[in-house]
Design a protein around this motif. Structure first.
Motif, PDB file in Angstrom:
ATOM      1  N   ALA A 149      -7.718 -26.228 -21.948  1.00 10.70           N
ATOM      2  CA  ALA A 149      -7.481 -26.238 -23.386  1.00 10.70           C
ATOM      3  C   ALA A 149      -7.081 -27.629 -23.860  1.00 10.70           C
ATOM      4  N   SER A 150      -6.242 -28.313 -23.051  1.00 12.79           N
ATOM      5  CA  SER A 150      -5.820 -29.667 -23.416  1.00 12.79           C
ATOM      6  C   SER A 150      -7.006 -30.623 -23.434  1.00 12.79           C
ATOM      7  N   ALA A 199     -10.128 -29.785 -23.938  1.00 15.67           N
ATOM      8  CA  ALA A 199     -10.980 -29.433 -25.081  1.00 15.67           C
ATOM      9  C   ALA A 199     -10.431 -30.030 -26.363  1.00 15.67           C
ATOM     10  N   ARG A 200      -9.103 -29.954 -26.552  1.00 16.26           N
ATOM     11  CA  ARG A 200      -8.499 -30.550 -27.736  1.00 16.26           C
ATOM     12  C   ARG A 200      -8.700 -32.071 -27.751  1.00 16.26           C
ATOM     13  N   ALA A 201      -8.575 -32.697 -26.568  1.00  7.10           N
ATOM     14  CA  ALA A 201      -8.771 -34.147 -26.488  1.00  7.10           C
ATOM     15  C   ALA A 201     -10.211 -34.519 -26.836  1.00  7.10           C
ATOM     16  N   ARG A 213     -12.251 -32.787 -28.773  1.00  6.94           N
ATOM     17  CA  ARG A 213     -12.442 -32.606 -30.219  1.00  6.94           C
ATOM     18  C   ARG A 213     -11.847 -33.776 -30.996  1.00  6.94           C
ATOM     19  N   ARG A 214     -10.681 -34.247 -30.546  1.00  6.04           N
ATOM     20  CA  ARG A 214     -10.082 -35.401 -31.219  1.00  6.04           C
ATOM     21  C   ARG A 214     -10.957 -36.643 -31.077  1.00  6.04           C
TER      22      ARG A 214
END
Length: 316
Positions: free
Chosen positions: A14-15, A17-19, A21-22
Motif C-alpha cells: 500500500a505504501s 502504491a501511494r508513493a 501515485r504521488r
C-alpha cells in the motif's frame, strides 16, 4: 506469525502504491504546461483545420460543409501545380548544396584546433538573423544591376545573371542565399566529427589508407546519423519555405519583380488563407503539404536503413 508477515507485506504494498501515485501526480504536474500547450496550440488547431478543410469558410461567415470539394479543387487549380513544382525544385537544389557546404565547413573547423570555438560562434551568428532581414538582404546582394554578388563576379570577368528578375535564376539565387544559415548544421556535424574515435584513423593509417579512403570508410559512415538528421530537417524546412521568398518577392508594395518563379507552396497557402480569406481551401492545402512531407520523410527513412550506420548495431 504468517498473518503478521502478510499484514506487513500488505502495508508495504500500500505504501509503494501511494508513493507511485504521488510520483505519477508529480510527473503530470511538471508536464502540465507542455500538455496544455500541446492541446491548445497543436492538437486542437490540427483537428480544427481538418474540419475546416471540409468547409467553405471566409472568416466572416460561419463555415459551411462542402465535403471533399476543396480537395477536388486542388487538382483543378494550376497554381497548386506551379507552387509544388517550385517548392520541390528548390528543395532538390537546396538540400544537397546545404549539406555539402555544411560538411566542408565542419571539416575545416575540425582542423582548426583551439580556434574552432571562435569560428563556431562566427558561423552560427547568421542563423540569428531574422528571415525578413535575409529576404531584404537578398534583394540588395543579388540585384542584377548593382548587387554585390554580380559586382564580385564582374571582378573575375563573369557577367552575373539577373537573379531577381530572370525566372531561371530566382530559385538558384534563393538557394545560394539559404547558405547564409548553415551555421547550425555546421555545429552538429562538427560535434559528430569530434566524436569519431581517433583509433579508427590510426588503424587505417597503419594499413596504408589515405585521406580519401579514410573519409569514405570511416568519417562518412561514423557521422552518417548526423548527416541523415540534417537531410531530414532541411528537407522539411525546404518544403515549407516561406519567409525569405515572401519578403523578397511578395512583400507589401512589391510590384517590381515577376514572382511566379518564387511562388512556393506555403506562400500560396498563405495567400489563400490571409489575402483571399479562403480558409477552408487553405486548410486543405495545408493537409496536402502534411501528407507530402510524411511521404517524403518515410521514403528517406526507408532509404536510410541501408546508408546510415549506428554504432553498436550489427552492420546491415
Amino acid at each position: 506469525m504468517s498473518t503478521a508477515v502478510a499484514a506487513t507485506q500488505r502495508a508495504r504494498d500500500a505504501s509503494r502504491a501511494r508513493a507511485r501515485r504521488r510520483n505519477v501526480g508529480a510527473a503530470f504536474l511538471f508536464l502540465s504546461p507542455w500538455l496544455v500547450g500541446f492541446v491548445v496550440f497543436t492538437a486542437w488547431p490540427l483537428i480544427y483545420s481538418a474540419y475546416l478543410s471540409l468547409t467553405d469558410y471566409d472568416v466572416i461567415n460561419d463555415p459551411s460543409f462542402v465535403g471533399l470539394d476543396n480537395y477536388a479543387e486542388m487538382f483543378r487549380d494550376p497554381k497548386v501545380g506551379l507552387a509544388l513544382g517550385n517548392t520541390f525544385l528548390f528543395t532538390a537544389l537546396q538540400v544537397p548544396l546545404y549539406v555539402i557546404v555544411s560538411l566542408l565547413l565542419a571539416l575545416l573547423l575540425h582542423r582548426a584546433g583551439r580556434a574552432s570555438g571562435f569560428y563556431r560562434t562566427i558561423f552560427f551568428l547568421p542563423k540569428m538573423t531574422p528571415p525578413v532581414a535575409v529576404g531584404v538582404l537578398f534583394l540588395l546582394l543579388f540585384n542584377g544591376q548593382n548587387g554585390l554578388v554580380n559586382e564580385a563576379l564582374g571582378v573575375v570577368g563573369i557577367d552575373g545573371p539577373s537573379w531577381t528578375t530572370d525566372p531561371a535564376w530566382v530559385k538558384p539565387g534563393l538557394v545560394v542565399m539559404s547558405l547564409w544559415t548553415v551555421g547550425a548544421s555546421v555545429i552538429i556535424l562538427l560535434a559528430a566529427l569530434q566524436s569519431v574515435p581517433e583509433e579508427l584513423y590510426e588503424s587505417a593509417r597503419l594499413d596504408g589508407a589515405g585521406f580519401w579512403r579514410q573519409s569514405l570508410s570511416i568519417t562518412l559512415p561514423m557521422i552518417s546519423p548526423a548527416l541523415f538528421f540534417i537531410v531530414i530537417v532541411n528537407t522539411i524546412a525546404g518544403l515549407q519555405t516561406f519567409d525569405e521568398a515572401y519578403t523578397a518577392f511578395f512583400g507589401a508594395g512589391n510590384t517590381t519583380y515577376s514572382n511566379d518563379a518564387a511562388l512556393f507552396y506555403v506562400i500560396y497557402l498563405f495567400q489563400q488563407a490571409f489575402e483571399f480569406l479562403h480558409m477552408g481551401y487553405a486548410s486543405a492545402l495545408a493537409w496536402l503539404l502534411f501528407a507530402l512531407i510524411m511521404v517524403v520523410t518515410t521514403v528517406q527513412i526507408v532509404i536510410s536503413r541501408r546508408l546510415v550506420y549506428y554504432e553498436g548495431e550489427d552492420a546491415r
